[in-house]
Motif scaffolding. Structure first.
Motif, PDB file in Angstrom:
ATOM      1  N   ASP A   1      20.807 -13.208 101.640  1.00  0.00           N
ATOM      2  CA  ASP A   1      19.625 -13.776 100.985  1.00  0.00           C
ATOM      3  C   ASP A   1      19.988 -15.064 100.254  1.00  0.00           C
ATOM      4  N   VAL A   2      21.059 -15.001  99.499  1.00  0.00           N
ATOM      5  CA  VAL A   2      21.432 -16.152  98.668  1.00  0.00           C
ATOM      6  C   VAL A   2      21.910 -17.307  99.540  1.00  0.00           C
ATOM      7  N   ILE A   3      22.607 -17.003 100.623  1.00  0.00           N
ATOM      8  CA  ILE A   3      23.025 -18.070 101.555  1.00  0.00           C
ATOM      9  C   ILE A   3      21.794 -18.776 102.107  1.00  0.00           C
ATOM     10  N   ALA A   4      20.783 -17.987 102.490  1.00  0.00           N
ATOM     11  CA  ALA A   4      19.557 -18.575 103.040  1.00  0.00           C
ATOM     12  C   ALA A   4      18.842 -19.432 102.006  1.00  0.00           C
ATOM     13  N   MET A   5      18.895 -19.066 100.736  1.00  0.00           N
ATOM     14  CA  MET A   5      18.168 -19.795  99.698  1.00  0.00           C
ATOM     15  C   MET A   5      18.926 -21.020  99.211  1.00  0.00           C
ATOM     16  N   THR A   6      20.263 -20.998  99.325  1.00  0.00           N
ATOM     17  CA  THR A   6      21.051 -22.107  98.756  1.00  0.00           C
ATOM     18  C   THR A   6      21.739 -22.963  99.810  1.00  0.00           C
ATOM     19  N   GLY A   7      21.981 -22.415 101.001  1.00  0.00           N
ATOM     20  CA  GLY A   7      22.717 -23.157 102.024  1.00  0.00           C
ATOM     21  C   GLY A   7      24.209 -23.201 101.779  1.00  0.00           C
ATOM     22  N   LEU A   8      24.728 -22.376 100.866  1.00  0.00           N
ATOM     23  CA  LEU A   8      26.154 -22.391 100.545  1.00  0.00           C
ATOM     24  C   LEU A   8      26.951 -21.577 101.554  1.00  0.00           C
ATOM     25  N   PRO A   9      28.242 -21.887 101.741  1.00  0.00           N
ATOM     26  CA  PRO A   9      29.095 -21.054 102.606  1.00  0.00           C
ATOM     27  C   PRO A   9      29.214 -19.637 102.035  1.00  0.00           C
ATOM     28  N   ARG A  10      29.534 -18.684 102.888  1.00  0.00           N
ATOM     29  CA  ARG A  10      29.577 -17.286 102.483  1.00  0.00           C
ATOM     30  C   ARG A  10      30.606 -17.040 101.366  1.00  0.00           C
ATOM     31  N   ALA A  11      31.823 -17.557 101.540  1.00  0.00           N
ATOM     32  CA  ALA A  11      32.868 -17.291 100.536  1.00  0.00           C
ATOM     33  C   ALA A  11      32.466 -17.850  99.178  1.00  0.00           C
ATOM     34  N   GLU A  12      31.895 -19.050  99.173  1.00  0.00           N
ATOM     35  CA  GLU A  12      31.485 -19.670  97.916  1.00  0.00           C
ATOM     36  C   GLU A  12      30.329 -18.897  97.291  1.00  0.00           C
ATOM     37  N   THR A  13      29.436 -18.399  98.135  1.00  0.00           N
ATOM     38  CA  THR A  13      28.295 -17.629  97.633  1.00  0.00           C
ATOM     39  C   THR A  13      28.766 -16.333  96.984  1.00  0.00           C
TER      40      THR A  13
END
Length: 591
Positions: free
Chosen positions: A525-537
């Motif tokens: 969910d958060v990756i979709a909302m922010t566009g951040l890489p998985r590890a950083e998220t």
């Protein structure tokens, strides 16, 4: 009644006179059993009496000694018995001077810690008066040398403590000659020399005190190739400089009691209190830490525990506010100075942090005292402040460089605890009259004690309003305020501080991740909302858990409390702006 003496010639004294105890080794058997005070196997007795090369008849001789002692000792007072575990002495009405000496020394130590130096000095004098010569006199046995050395060291330690107490009371003249004799016995004992120099100086004999230092230094250099220790060298310099503080008797440590008043409406936290009790009062390292979001009640809990278990800390309770929440935390140098002056108002506080920290540990050592280091900022701030006594540290986050601290994460109050706290402040009749709205009100506060107190204050200030109306206004104020009321600013402030300590990525995840209506977010969910890489998220989400802004409910799923989600959504509109917020929600929809 029989009284056994081992601190001098070994004797058994009764009202009718001494009991003849027989040969030196027979006395050795009795002394061994009295010192051990537990069954001793016959093989251990043989080793203790004769060492590694006993005679062939050793076992038979031990049995003979035991039989003779059994006949000599008055059975109504004391008996020598043998069981499967070995020989032992049963004392019905008998005392041993070694045990009496140990009891008196322990009592003196407690009196000194409590600040009663007079009682400590008198008790130590009684303990020293029990000695009548070298310990275990008249005994010939292999174990005697080791035991005599141990007992003699106990005597020397007690005598040194007595000298120190007498000096603290200003009685330097009566002990000066005795101190000189003690130094003559042990000319390389730096602590005795230090005490003697102090006594000589206070008696107006400073030249002799300086000469005592010179003799010790010469002997240490010649025989060991070392210099006197820093304490003795500092005293030497102070005498050379004519420091008047050396003349005055030292003020004993005070018994501080700085604990702030507890709150009358303290509610719940039973499991947390029990855990802190175990850490602080049971054997082991008594270092407890409490972490939690601001307003969760960390300081309140620490103060409550300090009052609740005050009897466990007879030497006092110290409270130091380290001021992390102000953004200008107290420096270590200032904090150590405050702690030292609290416990020893007369102390000469050193200049450097290292010296202050060492002196603080020395001053606190052996004292049954509780120190509350409240609102700590970092490990670097706290580590030099940790004394050798019980400590509670409160901080918004776990301080990772303090591995010895047992950390407690202070979460929200339960629903029942929240309702109880609301009732304690606003009156239980308000909640009882409207149980549904009252439950909604505390749910909106998310079990956050500070928020519940703010809501309860509104109820008190508006006695004509219903709980339902208060709930509606609070919901409006927290979610989409037109004008932020002062009490809502109070509720926001801990979350604003927590947000301010986040790095830029974690802060963005915190705000943007709160935008969806539901409180649950997984990593995708958060990756979709922010566009951040998985590890950083994932790293950002875990940072938010450490900051008490999210709760982890599984390996990949996190949860916003209603109170924190409302704050984060408002902050997203303020910081990211409307377009960025719409884009984040759109990303979630199309994920």
């Amino acid at each position: 009644m029989v009284r056994f003496t081992l601190l001098g010639p070994v004797r058994a004294i009764t009202d009718a006179g001494d009991i003849t105890l027989g040969s030196p080794q027979q006395r050795g058997l009795l002394s061994l059993l009295l010192l051990r005070n537990t069954p001793v196997p016959i093989d251990d007795v043989v080793d203790a009496l004769w060492g590694p090369e006993p005679p062939p008849s050793a076992h038979s001789t031990v049995r003979t000694y035991a039989a003779r002692l059994r006949q000599l000792l008055p059975g109504e007072d004391v008996e020598l018995r043998r069981s499967a575990s070995g020989y032992f002495v049963v004392r019905h009405r008998a005392d041993v001077d070694v045990e009496q000496f140990d009891r008196l020394v322990r009592r003196a130590r407690r009196a000194r810690r409590a600040g009663d130096v007079d009682d400590a000095a008198a008790t130590l004098r009684r303990a020293l008066d029990l000695w009548a010569g070298p310990a275990l006199g008249g005994v010939h046995a292999d174990f005697v040398a080791g035991q005599r050395a141990r007992l003699d060291e106990s005597y020397r330690t007690a005598r040194e403590q007595w000298f120190d107490a007498e000096l603290a009371l200003g009685r330097h003249e009566p002990i000066c000659a005795e101190l000189g004799a003690a130094v003559a016995e042990r000319p390389m004992d730096a602590r005795l020399t230090e005490l003697w120099m102090t006594a000589l100086h206070r008696c107006g004999r400073t030249v002799e005190a300086l000469e005592a230092f010179r003799r010790l230094r010469t002997r240490l250099r010649r025989e060991l190739g070392i210099e006197p220790g820093p304490e003795l060298q500092r005293l030497h310099q102070r005498l050379l400089q004519g420091d008047e503080a050396v003349v005055r008797a030292a003020t004993p440590p005070v018994r501080p009691d700085q604990t702030p008043p507890g709150i009358r409406d303290f509610t719940g936290r039973h499991a947390e209190i029990e855990r802190l009790r175990r850490v602080l009062t049971e054997d082991g390292v008594a270092l407890a830490g409490i972490t939690g979001l601001g307003g969760a009640g960390k300081s309140t809990l620490a103060v409550h525990v300090a009052h609740l278990f005050a009897d466990h800390f007879p030497d006092g309770r110290v409270h130091l506010d380290l001021r992390a929440r102000t953004g200008q935390p107290m420096g270590v140098h200032e904090a150590l100075g405050s702690l030292l002056r609290t416990v020893r108002p007369d102390v000469a506080v050193p200049d450097t942090v290292a010296e202050r920290s060492a002196l603080w540990r020395t001053v606190a050592s052996g004292r049954r005292m509780l120190v509350v280091l409240d609102d700590a900022d970092s490990s670097a701030q706290v580590e030099p402040l940790l004394p050798a006594c019980a400590v509670i540290v409160t901080a918004t986050r776990r301080l990772l460089r303090l591995p010895a601290v047992s950390w407690l994460r202070l979460g929200p109050l339960s629903d029942d605890e929240s309702l109880a706290l609301l009732g304690e402040i606003a009156g239980h009749h308000r909640g009882a009259a409207e149980p549904g709205p009252a439950a909604e009100l505390v749910a909106a506060c998310s079990g956050h004690p500070l928020s519940i107190r703010v809501a309860a204050a509104r109820l008190l200030d508006r006695p004509m309003w219903t709980v339902e109306r208060i709930m509606a206004q609070l919901d409006e104020d927290l979610r989409e305020p037109v004008v932020m009321h002062e009490d809502c600013k109070i509720v926001d402030e801990p979350m604003r501080r927590a947000e301010g300590r986040l790095d830029a990525v974690a802060a963005t995840v915190f705000r943007v991740g709160a935008l969806a209506v539901t409180p649950f977010r997984d990593v995708d969910d958060v990756i979709a909302m922010t566009g951040l890489p998985r590890a950083e998220t994932r790293a950002a989400l875990e940072d938010l858990v450490d900051a008490h802004l999210l709760q982890a409910v599984s390996a990949d799923t996190y949860w916003y409390s209603p109170l924190i989600q409302a704050f984060a959504r408002r902050r997203a509109q303020q910081v990211e702006g409307t377009d960025r917020c719409r884009a984040a929600l759109a990303g979630l929809v199309h994920a």
